[in-house]
Design an enzyme around this catalytic site. Structure first.
Site, PDB file in Angstrom:
ATOM      1  CD  GLU A 209      -2.765  -1.332   2.389  1.00 18.48           C
ATOM      2  OE1 GLU A 209      -2.745  -0.583   3.263  1.00 18.48           O
ATOM      3  OE2 GLU A 209      -4.029  -1.790   2.258  1.00 18.48           O
TER       4      GLU A 209
ATOM      5  CD  GLU B 235      -4.139  -6.190   2.564  1.00 14.07           C
ATOM      6  OE1 GLU B 235      -4.790  -5.553   3.233  1.00 14.07           O
ATOM      7  OE2 GLU B 235      -2.725  -6.105   2.500  1.00 14.07           O
TER       8      GLU B 235
HETATM    9  C1  GAL Z   1      -4.305  -2.976   5.270  1.00 13.61           C
HETATM   10  C2  GAL Z   1      -2.880  -3.569   5.161  1.00 13.61           C
HETATM   11  C3  GAL Z   1      -2.604  -4.789   5.772  1.00 13.61           C
HETATM   12  C4  GAL Z   1      -3.560  -4.892   7.254  1.00 13.61           C
HETATM   13  C5  GAL Z   1      -5.200  -4.542   6.865  1.00 13.61           C
HETATM   14  C6  GAL Z   1      -5.909  -4.322   8.168  1.00 13.61           C
HETATM   15  O1  GAL Z   1      -4.470  -1.723   4.919  1.00 13.61           O
HETATM   16  O2  GAL Z   1      -2.298  -3.834   3.989  1.00 13.61           O
HETATM   17  O3  GAL Z   1      -1.507  -5.123   6.051  1.00 13.61           O
HETATM   18  O4  GAL Z   1      -3.032  -3.999   8.181  1.00 13.61           O
HETATM   19  O5  GAL Z   1      -5.070  -3.233   6.351  1.00 13.61           O
HETATM   20  O6  GAL Z   1      -7.108  -3.962   7.742  1.00 13.61           O
END
Ligand code: GAL
Length: 691
Positions: free
Chosen positions: A150, A311
C-alpha cells in the site's frame, strides 16, 4: 499478455506463519486445503527475519515455507518486506525517519517509518527485493510478486530533510529555471519569491495557509517518489525473472479511493496486474456502494483488464472507531461484488488471526474461534463457490457511462481557503456514482485525457482542476454526439492552481454555454430550492450566479442566494447543444431523488434507459469469449426475481427467470452478449428487465 498466477479465480490471503510455531504451519496447510485456498501472500512484513543484520540474509524459514506451500498445491504471491524496515536500519540511519507536516519525527515500533527519499532506505529496499528474487524466481511455488505494501500509507507526504532535498531536485527537473517556478507558484503573492533553489522547502505547517501551487507540486512529487520506489523494486525483481525466463507478474496493492496520495492511472501503467485492497467503512450503512465504487475505479485504472482483490476482510477490522462484524452472508456478497466488477481473485487480510501485535482484533479467514466458527464455515463455502466460477476468469465488464477522475483535481481541490468547507470532491463523486448505482448503471472511471468515444454519458463531478487541453477534449466529445454532465466547481483552475482567465469555468464555456459569475455558498445546514419542470428540488451547500452564453435554462432557483438576483433569470440547471451532443450543468448540490430528477433528463439525452433494479438488488454483467455472466447480488432482506435467460452456475438450473434469495448472490451464465454493456440502453433492456 500477463499470465494469470493460478488457474481460475484466486482464493486466499495474507499469510504470516513467521508469527507462529512451526507445527501450526501443518495445521494451516490442512485448513487451507479444506477452504479451497489457492494463493497466499507471504513475506510482506518479514524484513527483520529475512535480513536480521545489515547485509546478512536468512532464507531458511522461507525456503521451508515455500516448499510446504508447493507440496500442498498452494501458490505464493511473494512480498518484498520494504514497508517495514527493521530496528537495525532505523538505528543505523536515524535521519531516515519520516517527518510529518507539523514537524513530528516518526518513531520505531510500528510500520512505515522510513523516508522513501533517503538514499540508505532506497539502497536497502532495492537490495532485499533483489536478493529475494535471486533466490526465489525459480521456486515452483512462486506465482507472482507483491512489492511493498500500500504505497501511500502509512507513509505518504514526508517532510524529512531527505525529502526536501529530493523535492528541490524534482522541481529543478520540472521547471529548469527559478523564474518558471516563481511564475507557476505565483510567488509575487505574499513576498514568496525565490532567488535560490536551496531556499525552497516542503510546504510544512506555517503561520498561515501555504502556497497552494507549492502544495499541489508537493503532492505530485510525493506520488512520483513513491512510484519510483515501486519501479526500482520491480526492476530489481524483473532482472531476475527475465534472466530465469519465468513469467511471474509483479504488482503492488493499491487502495483505490481510500488514499488519494497516489495517482492510480499512472501507477496502473507500471504494474503487470492491478491489485487493490478494500475495507468497508463501518459508519457507512450502504458500504456496498462504496465497495462498488472502489472496484469500478480499480478496474478502470487498469483499462478494464482483470484485476485482483488483494485484501479485504472476512468480518470486522480493528482500526475503525466501531468495528462492525459482517453479518452471515455478507462476506460472500462483498467478495462476489468485487468479482462482478472485474476482480479475478478474492483474497483477504489475513489467513489466521494473529495472537499478538496491533491487529489481534482483526478478523481472518481462520478466526481465533477456529475451524468450527461461522466465519470459517463461510470461508469454506466461498472457496467451493469460487471453484465453480473458474470460467469467469478473464471476462470483462463493459460500461456506457463514465465518471471523470483526475487525481490532480483531488489534490488541488481539498486544500484550505476554498469557497466553503462543506464541499469535498469525493462527496460529489460518490453522490453521482450512488445515483448511477441505484439506477443499475455500470460506470467506468476515466481520466479526462482518455478516449471517451465508447461512452454515451460522461459525468464530471466538481472537476476543479481542468487543463485547457482536457477541456478541448471534452468539447470534442460532445461535438461528436456525447452527453456531458458537469457539476459545480469545475474548470476553475489550471495545473498550477491558478484561476483560468475569462471567469469561473471558462474552459467549459463553449460546451456548457455559460460561465459562473459568482459562487454563492450557503450557510451551514441551509438549503435552497430549484424549480425543475413540475418538480421542486432541494439542494444545499452551494449555489451560483451564472452568466449564460447560449445555454437553455432547465431549472431556476426559487429560494437561496441564486434566486432574485436583479436582471438575472436565477438559472440553476442548464442544457446546451454543442455540435451533435449536449452539455448539462448543475450549479447546486443535489442528492438522492432530487438528483434523480435531473439524471432522468440527462439519461434521455444520452439515449440510456437505466435498468433500475429493485432496491437492494445489484446486477452487473461480465462478458467472456463464450458466455456472459450476470451477477445478481441481493443486499435486501427479501427475495427478488431476475428475468434473465440462462443457467445458474451454482445450482445448474436453467430458466428464463431466477429467484435471487434475500442476502444471496446468483451468477447466471447467458449466451455471449455482443451488444449490451450493462443493460443501460434500449436494445439491452428488453432482454434484461429486472423485477
Ligand atoms: C491493510 C494492510 C494490511 C492490514 C490491513 C488491516 O491496509 O495492507 O497489512 O493492516 O490493512 O485491515
Amino acid at each position: 499478455m500477463t499470465t494469470w498466477p493460478v488457474q481460475g479465480l484466486a482464493y486466499g490471503g495474507d499469510y504470516n506463519p513467521e508469527q507462529w510455531p512451526r507445527e501450526v504451519w501443518d495445521e494451516d496447510m490442512r485448513l487451507m486445503r479444506k477452504a479451497g485456498v489457492t494463493l497466499v501472500s507471504v513475506g510482506i512484513f518479514s524484513w527483520a527475519l529475512l535480513e536480521p543484520k545489515e547485509g546478512l540474509f536468512e532464507f531458511d524459514w522461507l525456503d521451508q515455507l515455500l516448499d510446504l506451500l508447493h507440496s500442498h498445491g498452494i501458490a505464493a504471491d511473494l512480498g518484498t518486506p520494504t514497508a517495514s524496515p527493521p530496528a537495525w536500519f532505523m538505528a543505523a540511519y536515524p535521519d531516515a525517519r519520516v517527518v510529518s507536516r507539523d514537524g513530528t519525527v516518526m518513531g520505531f515500533g510500528s510500520r512505515g517509518m522510513a523516508s522513501h527519499s533517503h538514499p540508505a532506505y532506497q539502497e536497502a529496499a532495492t537490495r532485499i527485493a533483489s536478493e529475494l528474487a535471486r533466490r526465489y524466481v525459480t521456486h515452483p511455488a512462486v506465482a507472482m510478486w507483491h512489492v511493498h505494501n500500500e504505497f501511500g500509507v502509512p507513509v505518504g507526504e514526508d517532510y524529512s530533510p531527505a525529502a526536501v532535498t529530493a523535492f528541490r531536485a524534482w522541481l529543478q527537473g520540472r521547471y529548469q529555471d527559478l523564474d518558471a517556478l516563481n511564475d507557476a507558484w505565483g510567488t509575487a503573492f505574499w513576498s514568496q519569491r525565490y532567488e535560490d533553489w536551496e531556499h525552497i522547502g516542503a510546504p510544512a505547517v506555517a503561520p498561515s495557509v501555504v502556497n497552494p501551487a507549492q502544495r499541489l507540486d508537493f503532492a505530485r512529487f510525493t506520488d512520483h517518489q513513491l512510484r519510483q520506489r515501486f519501479i526500482a523494486e520491480r526492476d530489481a525483481i524483473r532482472a531476475h525473472t527475465l534472466a530465469a525466463g519465468v513469467d511471474q507478474p509483479i504488482t503492488t496493492n493499491f487502495m483505490a479511493n481510500a488514499t488519494l496520495t497516489t495517482d492510480l492511472f499512472a501507477w496502473a501503467r507500471e504494474v503487470d496486474i492491478v491489485s487493490n485492497d478494500h475495507y468497508l467503512t463501518a459508519a457507512d450503512p450502504e458500504g456496498e456502494i462504496g465497495l462498488a465504487l472502489a472496484a469500478d475505479l480499480t478496474r478502470s485504472v487498469g483499462g478494464g483488464a482483470p484485476w485482483m482483490l488483494m485484501e479485504h476482510s472476512t468480518s470486522a477490522v480493528n482500526w475503525q472507531e466501531r468495528n462492525v462484524a459482517k453479518r452471515p452472508g455478507e462476506m460472500a456478497r462483498n467478495s462476489l461484488a468485487h468479482v462482478a466488477r472485474g476482480s479475478d481473485s478474492v483474497l483477504f487480510f489475513q489467513w489466521r488471526a494473529g495472537r499478538k501485535g496491533a491487529e489481534k482484533f482483526h478478523s481472518a479467514m481462520l478466526p481465533h474461534a477456529g475451524e468450527s466458527s461461522r466465519v470459517f464455515r463461510e470461508v469454506c463455502e466461498l472457496g467451493a463457490r469460487l471453484g465453480q466460477l473458474g470460467e469467469v476468469q478473464g471476462s470483462r465488464v463493459h460500461a456506457q457511462v463514465a465518471i471523470l477522475w483526475d487525481t490532480e483535481s483531488f489534490w488541488a481541490q481539498d486544500l484550505e481557503w476554498r469557497p466553503t468547507v462543506d464541499h469535498r470532491h469525493q462527496e460529489r463523486i460518490r453522490a453521482f456514482y450512488e445515483r448511477l448505482w441505484r439506477d443499475g448503471v455500470t460506470v467506468d472511471f476515466v481520466h479526462p485525457g482518455q478516449d471517451l468515444s465508447a461512452y454515451r454519458l460522461v459525468v464530471a463531478p466538481a472537476l476543479y482542476l481542468l487543463r485547457t487541453e482536457h477541456a478541448t477534449h471534452l468539447e470534442d466529445y460532445v461535438a461528436s454526439g456525447g452527453t456531458l454532465l458537469v457539476s459545480f466547481f469545475s474548470g476553475i483552475v489550471d495545473e498550477h492552481d491558478a484561476i483560468h482567465p475569462g471567469g469561473f469555468g471558462a474552459p467549459l464555456a463553449r460546451v456548457l454555454g455559460l460561465t459562473v459569475e459568482e459562487f454563492l455558498p450557503l450557510r451551514e445546514h441551509a438549503t435552497g430550492t430549484v424549480r425543475f419542470g413540475d418538480a421542486v428540488l432541494e439542494g444545499d451547500v452551494w449555489q451560483e450566479d451564472l452568466a449564460l452564453a447560449g445555454a437553455e435554462v432547465r431549472g431556476t432557483y426559487l429560494t437561496g442566494p441564486g434566486a432574485a438576483i436583479p436582471g438575472k433569470t436565477g438559472a440553476a440547471i442548464t442544457r446546451h447543444t454543442w455540435g451533435a451532443g449536449h452539455g448539462w450543468y448543475v450549479s447546486t448540490r443535489l442528492h438522492g431523488e432530487h438528483l434523480a430528477a435531473v439524471m432522468d433528463e440527462v439519461y434521455a439525452d444520452a439515449g440510456i434507459l437505466p435498468p433500475r433494479p429493485a432496491p437492494g438488488l445489484e446486477v452487473v454483467t461480465r462478458h467472456g469469449e463464450d458466455a456472459s455472466f450476470v451477477f445478481a447480488i441481493n443486499h435486501s432482506d427479501h427475495d427478488h426475481q431476475l428475468a434473465v435467460s440462462g443457467t445458474d452456475v451454482t445450482s445448474g438450473v436453467s430458466a428464463d427467470s431466477h429467484t435471487i434469495h434475500a442476502g444471496e448472490v446468483a451468477v447466471i451464465r447467458t449466451p455471449v452478449s455482443r451488444e449490451g454493456g450493462d443493460g443501460t440502453h434500449a436494445a439491452a433492456r428488453a432482454s434484461h428487465p429486472l423485477a
